[in-house]
Design a protein around this motif. Structure first.
Motif, PDB file in Angstrom:
ATOM      1  N   LEU B  70       0.816  -1.203   0.000  1.00  0.00           N
ATOM      2  CA  LEU B  70       0.000   0.000   0.000  1.00  0.00           C
ATOM      3  C   LEU B  70       0.852   1.255   0.000  1.00  0.00           C
ATOM      4  N   GLY B  71       1.833   1.295  -0.854  1.00  0.00           N
ATOM      5  CA  GLY B  71       2.646   2.510  -0.972  1.00  0.00           C
ATOM      6  C   GLY B  71       3.846   2.476  -0.048  1.00  0.00           C
ATOM      7  N   HIS B  72       4.277   3.650   0.382  1.00  0.00           N
ATOM      8  CA  HIS B  72       5.509   3.764   1.143  1.00  0.00           C
ATOM      9  C   HIS B  72       5.513   2.949   2.417  1.00  0.00           C
ATOM     10  N   GLY B  73       4.353   2.755   2.990  1.00  0.00           N
ATOM     11  CA  GLY B  73       4.308   2.187   4.326  1.00  0.00           C
ATOM     12  C   GLY B  73       4.527   0.693   4.453  1.00  0.00           C
ATOM     13  N   GLY B  74       4.973   0.026   3.416  1.00  0.00           N
ATOM     14  CA  GLY B  74       5.274  -1.378   3.566  1.00  0.00           C
ATOM     15  C   GLY B  74       4.082  -2.293   3.338  1.00  0.00           C
ATOM     16  N   VAL B  75       4.256  -3.540   3.737  1.00  0.00           N
ATOM     17  CA  VAL B  75       3.300  -4.594   3.410  1.00  0.00           C
ATOM     18  C   VAL B  75       2.142  -4.606   4.393  1.00  0.00           C
ATOM     19  N   ARG B  76       0.978  -4.927   3.895  1.00  0.00           N
ATOM     20  CA  ARG B  76      -0.192  -5.052   4.761  1.00  0.00           C
ATOM     21  C   ARG B  76      -0.969  -6.312   4.404  1.00  0.00           C
ATOM     22  N   TYR B  77      -1.529  -6.906   5.439  1.00  0.00           N
ATOM     23  CA  TYR B  77      -2.253  -8.157   5.249  1.00  0.00           C
ATOM     24  C   TYR B  77      -3.743  -7.972   5.460  1.00  0.00           C
ATOM     25  N   HIS B  78      -4.510  -8.706   4.712  1.00  0.00           N
ATOM     26  CA  HIS B  78      -5.952  -8.728   4.929  1.00  0.00           C
ATOM     27  C   HIS B  78      -6.461 -10.135   4.683  1.00  0.00           C
ATOM     28  N   ALA B  79      -7.650 -10.424   5.222  1.00  0.00           N
ATOM     29  CA  ALA B  79      -8.212 -11.760   5.078  1.00  0.00           C
ATOM     30  C   ALA B  79      -8.716 -11.968   3.661  1.00  0.00           C
ATOM     31  N   SER B  80      -8.574 -13.172   3.175  1.00  0.00           N
ATOM     32  CA  SER B  80      -8.981 -13.461   1.800  1.00  0.00           C
ATOM     33  C   SER B  80     -10.480 -13.361   1.633  1.00  0.00           C
ATOM     34  N   THR B  81     -11.203 -13.562   2.713  1.00  0.00           N
ATOM     35  CA  THR B  81     -12.652 -13.579   2.592  1.00  0.00           C
ATOM     36  C   THR B  81     -13.241 -12.198   2.377  1.00  0.00           C
ATOM     37  N   GLU B  82     -12.453 -11.170   2.680  1.00  0.00           N
ATOM     38  CA  GLU B  82     -12.980  -9.834   2.457  1.00  0.00           C
ATOM     39  C   GLU B  82     -13.340  -9.652   0.987  1.00  0.00           C
ATOM     40  N   GLU B  83     -14.333  -8.840   0.781  1.00  0.00           N
ATOM     41  CA  GLU B  83     -14.686  -8.476  -0.581  1.00  0.00           C
ATOM     42  C   GLU B  83     -13.420  -8.027  -1.311  1.00  0.00           C
ATOM     43  N   ILE B  84     -13.236  -8.520  -2.521  1.00  0.00           N
ATOM     44  CA  ILE B  84     -12.057  -8.077  -3.270  1.00  0.00           C
ATOM     45  C   ILE B  84     -12.210  -6.609  -3.641  1.00  0.00           C
ATOM     46  N   HIS B  85     -11.167  -5.857  -3.428  1.00  0.00           N
ATOM     47  CA  HIS B  85     -11.263  -4.437  -3.726  1.00  0.00           C
ATOM     48  C   HIS B  85      -9.890  -3.869  -4.068  1.00  0.00           C
ATOM     49  N   ALA B  86      -9.924  -2.766  -4.758  1.00  0.00           N
ATOM     50  CA  ALA B  86      -8.684  -2.039  -5.029  1.00  0.00           C
ATOM     51  C   ALA B  86      -8.486  -1.017  -3.908  1.00  0.00           C
ATOM     52  N   HIS B  87      -7.244  -0.582  -3.732  1.00  0.00           N
ATOM     53  CA  HIS B  87      -6.936   0.389  -2.689  1.00  0.00           C
ATOM     54  C   HIS B  87      -6.438   1.681  -3.309  1.00  0.00           C
ATOM     55  N   LEU B  88      -7.065   2.780  -2.917  1.00  0.00           N
ATOM     56  CA  LEU B  88      -6.530   4.082  -3.300  1.00  0.00           C
ATOM     57  C   LEU B  88      -5.818   4.630  -2.072  1.00  0.00           C
ATOM     58  N   ASN B  89      -4.546   4.891  -2.218  1.00  0.00           N
ATOM     59  CA  ASN B  89      -3.734   5.270  -1.072  1.00  0.00           C
ATOM     60  C   ASN B  89      -3.292   6.732  -1.195  1.00  0.00           C
ATOM     61  N   CYS B  90      -3.797   7.569  -0.321  1.00  0.00           N
ATOM     62  CA  CYS B  90      -3.396   8.975  -0.361  1.00  0.00           C
ATOM     63  C   CYS B  90      -1.960   9.112   0.123  1.00  0.00           C
ATOM     64  N   GLU B  91      -1.132   9.689  -0.724  1.00  0.00           N
ATOM     65  CA  GLU B  91       0.289   9.792  -0.390  1.00  0.00           C
ATOM     66  C   GLU B  91       0.562  10.854   0.666  1.00  0.00           C
ATOM     67  N   SER B  92      -0.399  11.729   0.891  1.00  0.00           N
ATOM     68  CA  SER B  92      -0.180  12.757   1.895  1.00  0.00           C
ATOM     69  C   SER B  92      -0.611  12.297   3.282  1.00  0.00           C
ATOM     70  N   CYS B  93      -1.836  11.847   3.414  1.00  0.00           N
ATOM     71  CA  CYS B  93      -2.328  11.529   4.746  1.00  0.00           C
ATOM     72  C   CYS B  93      -2.405  10.034   5.005  1.00  0.00           C
ATOM     73  N   GLY B  94      -2.154   9.229   3.980  1.00  0.00           N
ATOM     74  CA  GLY B  94      -2.127   7.791   4.205  1.00  0.00           C
ATOM     75  C   GLY B  94      -3.486   7.117   4.198  1.00  0.00           C
ATOM     76  N   THR B  95      -4.523   7.890   4.051  1.00  0.00           N
ATOM     77  CA  THR B  95      -5.861   7.295   4.013  1.00  0.00           C
ATOM     78  C   THR B  95      -5.966   6.243   2.917  1.00  0.00           C
ATOM     79  N   ILE B  96      -6.688   5.189   3.211  1.00  0.00           N
ATOM     80  CA  ILE B  96      -6.924   4.164   2.208  1.00  0.00           C
ATOM     81  C   ILE B  96      -8.400   4.141   1.858  1.00  0.00           C
TER      82      ILE B  96
END
Lengths: 143, 143
Positions: B70-96
Motif C-alpha cells: 500500500l505505498g511507502h508504508g510497507g506490506v499489509r495483510y488482509h483476510a482473503s474472505t474480504e470483498e475483493i477491492h482495489a486500494h486508493l492510497n493517499c500519499e499525503s495523509c495515508g488514508t486508504i
DNA sequence: AAGCAACTGCAAATCTTTCGCAATTAGTGT
DNA sequence: ACACTAATTGCGAAAGATTTGCAGTTGCTT
C-alpha cells in the motif's frame, strides 16, 4: 551531453558521482538504487552506496528523476524526461509494461468523480500477470 | 468460530498463536505485521514477532490471508474472505479508500485488450491524493 | 501415554536505507 | 592561479524490517 547545465541550472554542484548517477538512471530505466550503484561503479568504482542514495534523493528533489514502487522488488528510479507512463508489473516474471497515461485517463477520471481521488498512476505500479505468465498457471517465470 | 476446522482443513496445526494471528488479520484489515503482533499481544503477550511473520506467510500460502503493497508504508495483510477491492492510497495523509473491483472492470479490460495484461488491482495500491490533501498543495497532512 | 514432525521463542544475521562526522572538492570571488 | 566556503563525498555505524538457525515445546496421530 548537456548534463552540466542541467545540474547547475537546478542549483546543484557538478560532481562526477552525480553526473554518473543521473546518466545511469537514464540508461537503465526503472533501476533500483543498487543497480544504479552497480552501473556507476563500472566507471567510478569508488562510489559509495550512500552517495548513490543521496544523489537519487537530490535529483528527485529537483525533478530530474522520479521513483516508483514496482511491487515486491522495492523502489525503482527513472528519469523524469521519459514520457509519463503507468507501469504494469508482471508478478511472475517481473516484466514491466509501460502504458501511456492517456490510456488510463477515463479510469482516473472515474476515480476522481466517484471518490474525489486524484490518481498518480506513475508512482505505483499495477500488479498482475503478463500474457505468457498467465498462460502457465503454476509455473511462474522467476527472472 | 469455525477457525479450528479452517486451519486443520488446510493441513495446518492449530496453535493459539496461529489462531490469534488469523483473527487479528480479520479484525484489523490492512494491518502491517507489526500491527498484527500488537493486536495478538493483547491476549498472548509472549508471542514473538518472527512467529507472526511466519504465520502470516503460512496463512498466505494456504490462501487464508493475502498481502498488498500500500505505498511507502510497507506490506499489509488482509483476510482473503474480504470483498475483493482495489486500494486508493493517499500519499499525503495515508488514508486508504477501498474501491469495489467492478468499478475498475472496464479499465482492467482495456489493459487486457491493449497489452494482454491480467491485472490484479487488489495487490498493489493506487497512489494519489485524496480530496482534502489535494486542496492543500504544499501542506501535506502527515499522519 | 508415546513419538514425531510442526511450531515457537530467541538471538543473530540480512538487507535496505539513513545518519553523523570528518575529509574532500566544486564553484565563487580575488 | 589562489584561497575561501559550503556542498558533497566516503566511511562507519545505526535503524527498521524481515529472515534464519537452532534448540526446546507442543499439537496431533496412533
Amino acid at each position: 551531453m548537456a548534463e552540466k547545465h542541467e545540474l547547475r541550472d537546478k542549483g546543484l554542484r557538478l560532481t562526477p558521482q552525480r553526473e554518473l548517477v543521473l546518466a545511469a538512471v537514464r540508461e537503465l530505466e526503472h533501476a533500483t538504487p543498487e543497480e544504479v550503484a552497480e552501473k556507476v561503479k563500472l566507471t567510478h568504482p569508488g562510489i559509495n552506496l550512500s552517495t548513490v542514495y543521496r544523489n537519487l534523493e537530490t535529483l528527485e528533489n529537483v525533478g530530474l528523476v522520479q521513483h516508483s514502487h514496482l511491487g515486491h522488488g522495492g523502489v525503482r528510479y527513472h528519469a523524469s524526461t521519459e514520457e509519463i507512463h503507468a507501469h504494469l508489473n508482471c508478478e511472475s516474471c517481473g516484466t514491466i509494461i509501460e502504458v501511456p497515461i492517456d490510456a488510463t485517463a477515463s479510469f482516473t477520471q472515474s476515480l476522481l468523480d466517484g471518490y474525489g481521488f486524484h490518481t498518480d498512476l506513475a508512482h505505483l505500479a499495477i500488479a498482475g500477470r503478463c500474457e505468457s505468465c498467465f498462460n502457465m498457471p503454476e509455473a511462474p517465470n522467476k527472472p
